[in-house]
Enzyme design. Structure first.
Site, mmCIF file in Angstrom:
data_model
loop_
_atom_site.group_PDB
_atom_site.id
_atom_site.type_symbol
_atom_site.label_atom_id
_atom_site.label_comp_id
_atom_site.label_asym_id
_atom_site.label_seq_id
_atom_site.Cartn_x
_atom_site.Cartn_y
_atom_site.Cartn_z
ATOM 1 N N ARG A 68 0.915 -1.340 0.178
ATOM 2 C CA ARG A 68 0.019 -0.033 -0.026
ATOM 3 C C ARG A 68 0.740 1.169 -0.056
ATOM 4 N NH1 ARG A 68 -3.653 -2.330 5.062
ATOM 5 N NH2 ARG A 68 -1.752 -3.745 5.034
ATOM 6 N N ASN A 101 -6.645 -5.046 17.784
ATOM 7 C CA ASN A 101 -5.426 -5.617 17.921
ATOM 8 C C ASN A 101 -4.277 -4.628 17.601
ATOM 9 O OD1 ASN A 101 -3.172 -7.462 18.162
ATOM 10 N ND2 ASN A 101 -3.474 -8.452 16.057
HETATM 11 C C1 UD1 Z 1 -1.672 -6.895 11.273
HETATM 12 C C2 UD1 Z 1 -2.598 -7.883 12.121
HETATM 13 C C3 UD1 Z 1 -3.895 -7.271 12.640
HETATM 14 C C4 UD1 Z 1 -3.575 -5.889 13.419
HETATM 15 C C5 UD1 Z 1 -2.480 -5.094 12.804
HETATM 16 C C6 UD1 Z 1 -1.859 -4.084 13.444
HETATM 17 C C7 UD1 Z 1 -2.145 -10.236 11.425
HETATM 18 C C8 UD1 Z 1 -2.648 -11.575 10.360
HETATM 19 N N1 UD1 Z 1 -2.891 -9.135 11.206
HETATM 20 O O1 UD1 Z 1 -2.485 -6.789 10.238
HETATM 21 O O2 UD1 Z 1 -4.803 -7.856 13.493
HETATM 22 O O3 UD1 Z 1 -4.635 -5.294 14.025
HETATM 23 O O4 UD1 Z 1 -1.421 -5.906 12.144
HETATM 24 O O5 UD1 Z 1 -1.020 -3.071 12.959
HETATM 25 O O6 UD1 Z 1 -1.237 -10.254 12.052
HETATM 26 N N2 UD1 Z 1 5.090 -9.077 7.997
HETATM 27 C C9 UD1 Z 1 6.106 -10.173 7.987
HETATM 28 N N3 UD1 Z 1 6.076 -11.343 7.309
HETATM 29 C C10 UD1 Z 1 4.804 -11.512 6.513
HETATM 30 C C11 UD1 Z 1 3.756 -10.681 6.756
HETATM 31 C C12 UD1 Z 1 3.602 -9.350 7.332
HETATM 32 O O7 UD1 Z 1 7.164 -10.103 8.683
HETATM 33 O O8 UD1 Z 1 4.599 -12.440 5.903
HETATM 34 C C13 UD1 Z 1 5.240 -8.057 8.911
HETATM 35 C C14 UD1 Z 1 4.980 -6.577 7.930
HETATM 36 O O9 UD1 Z 1 6.309 -6.271 7.466
HETATM 37 C C15 UD1 Z 1 4.618 -5.691 9.154
HETATM 38 C C16 UD1 Z 1 3.808 -6.588 9.993
HETATM 39 O O10 UD1 Z 1 4.349 -7.863 9.815
HETATM 40 O O11 UD1 Z 1 5.627 -5.109 9.797
HETATM 41 C C17 UD1 Z 1 2.357 -6.456 9.875
HETATM 42 O O12 UD1 Z 1 1.874 -6.871 8.725
HETATM 43 P P1 UD1 Z 1 0.928 -6.089 7.958
HETATM 44 O O13 UD1 Z 1 0.875 -6.811 6.411
HETATM 45 O O14 UD1 Z 1 0.954 -4.874 8.094
HETATM 46 O O15 UD1 Z 1 -0.303 -6.545 8.800
HETATM 47 P P2 UD1 Z 1 -1.785 -5.891 9.048
HETATM 48 O O16 UD1 Z 1 -2.690 -6.062 7.803
HETATM 49 O O17 UD1 Z 1 -1.464 -4.352 9.447
HETATM 50 CA CA CA Z 2 0.556 -3.035 9.316
#
Ligand code: UD1
Ligand code: CA
Length: 476
Positions: free
Chosen positions: A18, A176
Site C-alpha cells: 500500500r 489488535n
Molecule cells: C496486522 C494484524 C492485525 C493488526 C495489525 C496492527 C495479522 C494477521 N494481522 O495486520 O490483526 O490489527 O497488524 O497493525 O497479524 N510481516 C512479516 N511477514 C509476513 C507478513 C507481514 O514480517 O509474511 C510484517 C510486516 O512487514 C509488518 C507486520 O508484519 O511489519 C504486519 O504486517 P501487515 O501486513 O502490515 O499486517 P496488517 O494487515 O497491518
Molecule cells: Ca500493518
C-alpha cells in the site's frame, strides 16, 4: 516456571504494497530514522536478551540499512510461506533451544510504541498467568485492523482479521495493536498448527490467541489509553500522520527540558538531535539527524540544520547547513549555505548569500556578504570583503586557500587557489590574487583605471545614457 529472560521479534518481512514504493515500507523514514529503526531503538532501550528482525522483501536492502546501527540485532529470513504467524515461527525457531522466557512481538511498521509503554505492557503480562497478552485499543475507526472479540465474561476470545470479519465483528471498535507478549512455549506449541485457511491465505499470528482459548488457557489484553502508540503505517498518508505525531512528542520533550519552540507545528526535530536549555527555535525550522545545539542559541526562522553542532548563544537565521560546526556567539545568515566541513569559530560571521564548504573560519573572522569560501583555512580576525571568492577548482583538481590572521580583502577579491595570504595582508577591490601575498603587504592586480571621455555620447547616441550624459554636461 518462566524465567524473566526476554526475546523481541520485530516483523519486517512484508512488502508494504500500500506504500506503492520502490523502498521497502519499513525503511521509509520519520524523525530521521527508518520506521523499523525506531522499533529497534525501543528494543535496545528495553534491553532484551535476543533481538530478531524478520526479513524477506528486499532483505539485503533492509539488512544493509540497519546492521551498522543495530549490531546486536539478528536478521532472520522468512521463507516463502506468508503471514505474521510464519514470520514469528521462523524467529522462534532461531532462538536457542533452552530459551524459556517471554517473547515480545512488535511490528516494524509501528514506530510509536515507546519503551515506557512496552515496559508497562510486559509488566502487565508478567503479573498475570496468561500464556499470551495482547495490546489492544478502542478506536473510533477500526478499519484495517484485526478486531478483538470478547466472550460473555469479557475475556478475550479471539482476533478476527478485517477481511475475515462478519459485519457484526467488523463493527467492534477494540482493535489488535499487533503487539503481543507470549510465553515462548505457547508459540512453540501452537504455531505449527496455524493454517492458511483465511481470506489472505496466510499464516496469521492472530489465530494463536483463539487456539489458546479453545484449549481453556487464558489470554490477557492490555488496553492502552493513548491509542496513538498503536498507530501503524500502511500507506503514505499514515506515514505523514505518524511522523507528525512522533515530531509532536519530540518537540514536547524538548519544551519540557527548557527549549522555547515558538511554533511546534512547523518545527521538525529528529529523534537523534539534542538541544540544551534556553535554546530558542523560531518557526519553520528543521533540526535534523545528530544536530547538537548549545545553550542560548537562537535558530530560525526558515532554517535547516543537518548533523550540525551549534555553540552557545550562536544565532542562525534563514539558512541551510549540513555537517557544519558553528562556534559560540557566531552569527549565520540570513540566506547562508554551509556545506560539509564548514567550521566557523567563536564570534565569527557567515552572512547573507554566502556559501562555504570544507572551510575553517577562525575566531572572530567575518565573511559578511555574497562570498564563496571553499577548501580554505581562514585565520582569526579576518574580514573577507563583499563578494570575495575562493576559486578552488581548476576543472581538474581542488586547491586550498590559506588566509592568515587579520587579513582584510577588498570587495570582489578572487583568490585563485592554491594561494596564501600572509598575516595582516590586504587586497584592493577587485583583486585577482594568483600568487602568495607576503605578510603585511597590499596586493593589487588590476590595470590602472582609464576613463575615455565622451565615449557614450559618441558611440551610443540616442540612448537614455547619452541623453543623461549630455544634460549633465550642459548643467556643468
Ligand atoms: C496486522 C494484524 C492485525 C493488526 C495489525 C496492527 C495479522 C494477521 N494481522 O495486520 O490483526 O490489527 O497488524 O497493525 O497479524 N510481516 C512479516 N511477514 C509476513 C507478513 C507481514 O514480517 O509474511 C510484517 C510486516 O512487514 C509488518 C507486520 O508484519 O511489519 C504486519 O504486517 P501487515 O501486513 O502490515 O499486517 P496488517 O494487515 O497491518
Ligand atoms: Ca500493518
Amino acid at each position: 516456571m518462566t524465567g524473566n529472560t526476554l526475546a523481541i521479534i520485530i516483523l519486517a518481512a512484508g512488502q508494504g504494497t500500500r506504500m506503492r514504493s520502490r523502498l521497502p515500507k519499513v525503511l521509509h523514514e520519520i524523525g530521521g530514522r527508518p520506521l523499523v529503526g525506531h522499533v529497534l531503538t525501543t528494543a535496545q532501550r528495553l534491553g532484551a536478551d535476543h533481538v530478531e528482525v524478520v526479513v524477506r522483501h528486499e532483505r539485503d536492502q533492509v539488512v544493509a540499512a540497519l546492521a551498522q546501527d543495530y549490531p546486536d540485532a539478528v536478521f532472520i529470513d522468512q521463507d516463502e510461506i506468508p503471514g505474521t504467524g510464519r514470520a514469528v515461527q521462523v524467529a522462534v525457531d532461531a532462538l536457542p533451544d533452552d530459551f524459556d522466557g517471554d517473547v515480545l512481538v512488535l511490528s516494524g511498521d509501528c514506530p510509536l510504541a515507546d519503551a515506557d509503554t512496552l515496559r508497562s505492557f510486559l509488566d502487565a503480562h508478567r503479573a498475570g498467568e496468561a500464556g499470551a497478552t495482547l495490546m489492544t485499543a478502542v478506536v473510533d475507526d477500526p478499519t484495517g485492523y484485526g478486531r478483538v472479540i470478547r466472550d460473555e465474561s469479557g475475556g478475550v476470545d479471539r482476533i478476527v482479521e478485517q477481511k475475515d470479519a462478519s459485519s457484526d465483528e467488523a463493527a467492534v471498535r477494540e482493535i489488535n495493536a499487533g503487539m503481543y507478549v507470549f510465553r515462548v512455549g505457547v508459540l512453540r506449541e501452537y504455531l505449527p498448527s496455524v493454517g492458511v485457511d483465511n481470506a489472505q491465505s496466510e499464516m496469521y499470528l492472530t489465530d494463536v490467541p483463539g487456539m489458546l482459548r479453545r484449549d481453556g488457557s487464558p489470554v490477557a489484553a492490555s488496553v492502552v489509553t493513548d491509542v496513538t502508540v498503536t498507530y501503524g503505517v500502511n500507506d503514505r498518508a499514515q506515514l505523514a500522520e505518524v511522523g507528525r505525531l512522533l515530531n509532536q512528542r519530540i518537540v514536547r520533550r524538548w519544551q519540557l527540558e527548557g527549549v522555547t519552540v515558538i511554533d511546534p507545528a512547523t518545527t521538525w526535530i529528529d529523534d537523534d538531535a539534542t538541544l540544551a536549555p534556553d535554546v530558542t527555535i523560531l518557526p519553520n525550522t528543521h533540526i535534523l539527524r545528530a544536530t547538537k545545539i548549545a545553550e542560548g542559541a537562537i535558530i530560525g526562522p526558515d532554517t535547516t540544520l543537518v548533523d550540525c553542532e551549534v555553540g552557545e548563544d550562536a544565532i542562525v537565521r534563514r539558512s541551510d547547513a549540513t555537517l557544519a560546526v558553528i562556534g559560540a556567539e557566531a552569527m549565520v545568515g540570513p540566506f547562508s549555505f554551509l556545506r560539509p566541513n564548514t567550521v566557523l569559530g567563536a564570534r565569527g560571521k557567515i552572512g547573507a548569500y554566502v556559501e562555504t564548504k570544507n572551510a575553517e573560519i577562525g575566531e572572530g573572522s567575518k565573511v559578511p556578504h555574497l562570498s564563496y569560501v571553499g577548501d580554505a583555512t581562514i585565520g582569526r580576525g579576518v574580514n573577507l570583503g563583499a563578494s570575495t571568492i575562493t576559486a578552488n577548482y581548476d576543472d581538474v583538481h581542488k586547491h586550498r586557500t590559506v588566509v592568515e590572521d587579520e587579513v582584510h580583502t577588498g570587495s570582489h577579491t578572487t583568490l585563485v587557489a592554491p594561494v596564501r595570504l600572509g598575516a595582516g595582508a590586504k587586497t584592493g577591490a577587485g583583486a585577482v590574487v594568483r600568487k602568495d601575498v607576503p605578510a603585511g603587504s597590499l596586493s593589487m592586480s588590476i590595470a590602472p583605471q582609464r576613463n575615455i571621455e565622451g565615449w557614450v555620447e559618441k558611440n551610443r547616441a540616442g540612448t537614455g545614457a547619452a541623453d543623461a550624459a549630455a544634460r549633465s554636461r550642459v548643467a556643468e
